[in-house]
Scaffold this motif. Structure first.
Motif, PDB file in Angstrom:
ATOM      1  N   ALA A 160      -7.439  48.354  26.656  1.00 16.13           N
ATOM      2  CA  ALA A 160      -6.193  48.063  27.378  1.00 16.13           C
ATOM      3  C   ALA A 160      -5.209  49.221  27.275  1.00 16.13           C
ATOM      4  O   ALA A 160      -4.424  49.469  28.200  1.00 16.13           O
ATOM      5  CB  ALA A 160      -5.566  46.788  26.840  1.00 16.13           C
ATOM      6  N   LYS A 161      -5.236  49.943  26.169  1.00 15.08           N
ATOM      7  CA  LYS A 161      -4.363  51.110  26.028  1.00 15.08           C
ATOM      8  C   LYS A 161      -4.759  52.202  27.015  1.00 15.08           C
ATOM      9  O   LYS A 161      -3.893  52.866  27.598  1.00 15.08           O
ATOM     10  CB  LYS A 161      -4.426  51.634  24.602  1.00 15.08           C
ATOM     11  CG  LYS A 161      -3.568  52.864  24.372  1.00 15.08           C
ATOM     12  CD  LYS A 161      -3.668  53.355  22.940  1.00 15.08           C
ATOM     13  CE  LYS A 161      -2.807  54.615  22.739  1.00 15.08           C
ATOM     14  NZ  LYS A 161      -2.905  55.131  21.347  1.00 15.08           N
ATOM     15  N   LEU A 162      -6.064  52.366  27.201  1.00 15.66           N
ATOM     16  CA  LEU A 162      -6.556  53.426  28.079  1.00 15.66           C
ATOM     17  C   LEU A 162      -6.662  52.969  29.534  1.00 15.66           C
ATOM     18  O   LEU A 162      -6.510  53.779  30.448  1.00 15.66           O
ATOM     19  CB  LEU A 162      -7.915  53.924  27.582  1.00 15.66           C
ATOM     20  CG  LEU A 162      -7.915  54.583  26.207  1.00 15.66           C
ATOM     21  CD1 LEU A 162      -9.337  54.885  25.761  1.00 15.66           C
ATOM     22  CD2 LEU A 162      -7.072  55.854  26.208  1.00 15.66           C
ATOM     23  N   VAL A 163      -6.957  51.688  29.746  1.00 17.42           N
ATOM     24  CA  VAL A 163      -7.096  51.126  31.098  1.00 17.42           C
ATOM     25  C   VAL A 163      -6.224  49.873  31.146  1.00 17.42           C
ATOM     26  O   VAL A 163      -6.697  48.749  30.915  1.00 17.42           O
ATOM     27  CB  VAL A 163      -8.563  50.786  31.430  1.00 17.42           C
ATOM     28  CG1 VAL A 163      -8.704  50.368  32.892  1.00 17.42           C
ATOM     29  CG2 VAL A 163      -9.479  51.959  31.130  1.00 17.42           C
ATOM     30  N   PRO A 164      -4.935  50.004  31.397  1.00 15.05           N
ATOM     31  CA  PRO A 164      -3.998  48.879  31.283  1.00 15.05           C
ATOM     32  C   PRO A 164      -4.368  47.659  32.109  1.00 15.05           C
ATOM     33  O   PRO A 164      -4.047  46.517  31.720  1.00 15.05           O
ATOM     34  CB  PRO A 164      -2.676  49.489  31.753  1.00 15.05           C
ATOM     35  CG  PRO A 164      -2.808  50.950  31.445  1.00 15.05           C
ATOM     36  CD  PRO A 164      -4.234  51.277  31.702  1.00 15.05           C
TER      37      PRO A 164
END
Length: 396
Positions: free
Chosen positions: A294-298
């Motif tokens: 989620a940090k890299l692909v919100p």
């Protein structure tokens, strides 16, 4: 596939294991001219990791040997349909390996130079281009990435169907529900292979088995430093943003993702988990990896998961394949893809068939990939492939 009523008493070659490596190896032995090739599988073809994999196929290996194996396998997937009338469903998707520190950037540039020297169309993409190539990634997270537009993925169940068709079409004698129980002595120009349904006198024996290869070797009296580890894969619900985005491998966390069924497939292994055959879903570790994703692909933060599964996949201490003769066993050979069955499997199978038949292979210098690279404790004299999932360092 129906069970055969009898095993042949003799064979030019017996291959143990009906996964990706074993099946393609049996096919290549038959195509090389051996008249009587027998494949024995204790269950059904592909029922292990072969049908539960994520299917990633990249040429961006961390060593020249890994690059050669990845390239040959990808080329084989592209020519399968013309050769056997079906294929494993290779999809060209492109692959980004992002960097988050200056040390990773330096390592990536050195790796790109090596890969380009091997003829791989890989290049550096700066931070802005990473965002342009994969707009679902959060901007400003990376310092850039290595990128190869020709990397892609296959569909693992379709791969099982493809090698099943290849085996049947080429005339390999497939014996499912037939367990290997050891090597029961030697005969003139061969070895007696013991199974749950009788013995076969074989000119050549190839031992495969993926995560169970060490146990297969033990039955034959051969020490093989290979292990099995839990690997988890999940697929999100549908979201249109992922359709044309490149695959990504977040090497520091061992997390990768790619488009799948109009959503996003992501996979991971826990390097702190001991080797084993646990195929239950580790919910806490899955949640941890979802946070990283989620940090890299919100976009993934609010997406539900449609499917989650775990498989046991194989690994070796140096994350490299095993291709070569069994030590102190004449005309017995060992083949392992070292956790990269979809990515390297066909090439490992072809190279092992070559070595068994002629002593060498044009695909890769197999002389450095044999069992003799490991010491008594299983340590390898080779440096580990730096572009690999974070498997445990020990096999037991």
């Amino acid at each position: 596939m129906p069970t055969i009523s009898e095993l042949p008493a003799t064979a030019d070659a017996v291959v143990v294991g009906g996964g990706t490596v074993g099946a393609w190896c049996a096919y290549f032995l038959r195509k090389s001219g051996l008249d009587n090739v027998v494949l024995i599988e204790k269950g059904h073809l592909g029922q292990g990791a072969s049908s539960r994999a994520a299917g990633v196929v990249r040429m961006q290996g961390g060593t020249p040997e890994a690059v050669k194996l990845g390239r040959w396998s990808r080329d084989f997937y592209l020519t399968q349909h013309a050769e056997i009338g079906t294929d494993s469903g290779f999809t060209r998707q492109g692959y980004l390996l992002p960097c988050f520190t200056e040390a990773e950037v330096a390592a990536a540039h050195a790796r790109i130079a090596m890969q380009q020297a091997e003829g791989i169309p890989v290049r550096w993409a700066g931070p802005d281009e990473v965002t342009e190539l994969n707009p679902t990634m959060a901007p400003g997270q990376t310092l850039g990435a290595s990128y190869c537009a020709e990397d892609g993925y296959i569909t693992p169940p379709r791969n099982v169907s493809a090698y099943t068709a290849a085996l049947l079409g080429s005339g390999v004698h497939v014996a499912e529900r037939t367990a290997f129980s050891g090597l029961d002595g030697t005969v003139l120009n061969g070895t007696v292979v013991a199974t749950s349904r009788g013995t076969i006198s074989a000119g050549l024996v190839i031992l495969t088995g993926g995560p169970k290869l060490a146990a297969v070797g033990a039955l034959a009296g051969i020490r093989i430093p290979a292990g099995g580890a839990r690997h988890q894969v999940a697929v999100t619900e549908v979201h249109p943003a992922f359709a044309d985005t490149p695959m990504v491998f977040d090497l520091p966390s061992g997390l990768y993702w790619r488009p799948e069924e109009d959503g996003l497939l992501f996979g991971m292994s826990n390097p702190d988990e001991p080797p084993g055959e646990d195929r239950s879903v580790d919910e806490p570790y899955l949640a941890l990896m979802r946070q990283r994703l989620a940090k890299l692909v919100p976009l993934t933060a609010d997406l539900r998961l449609r499917r989650v599964w775990a498989a046991t996949i194989d690994f070796t201490p140096d994350h490299l394949p095993i291709i070569g003769p069994a030590l102190d066993r004449d005309r017995v050979f060992v083949a392992s893809a070292g956790g990269a069955g979809m990515m390297w499997g066909p090439a490992v199978a072809r190279a092992t068939a070559d070595v068994a038949l002629t002593g060498a292979s044009e695909i890769v210098d197999a002389s450095m990939l044999g069992l003799d690279r490991f010491d008594e404790s299983g340590r390898s004299r080779l440096p580990a492939d730096p572009i690999a999932l974070p498997f445990p360092e020990k096999t037991t």
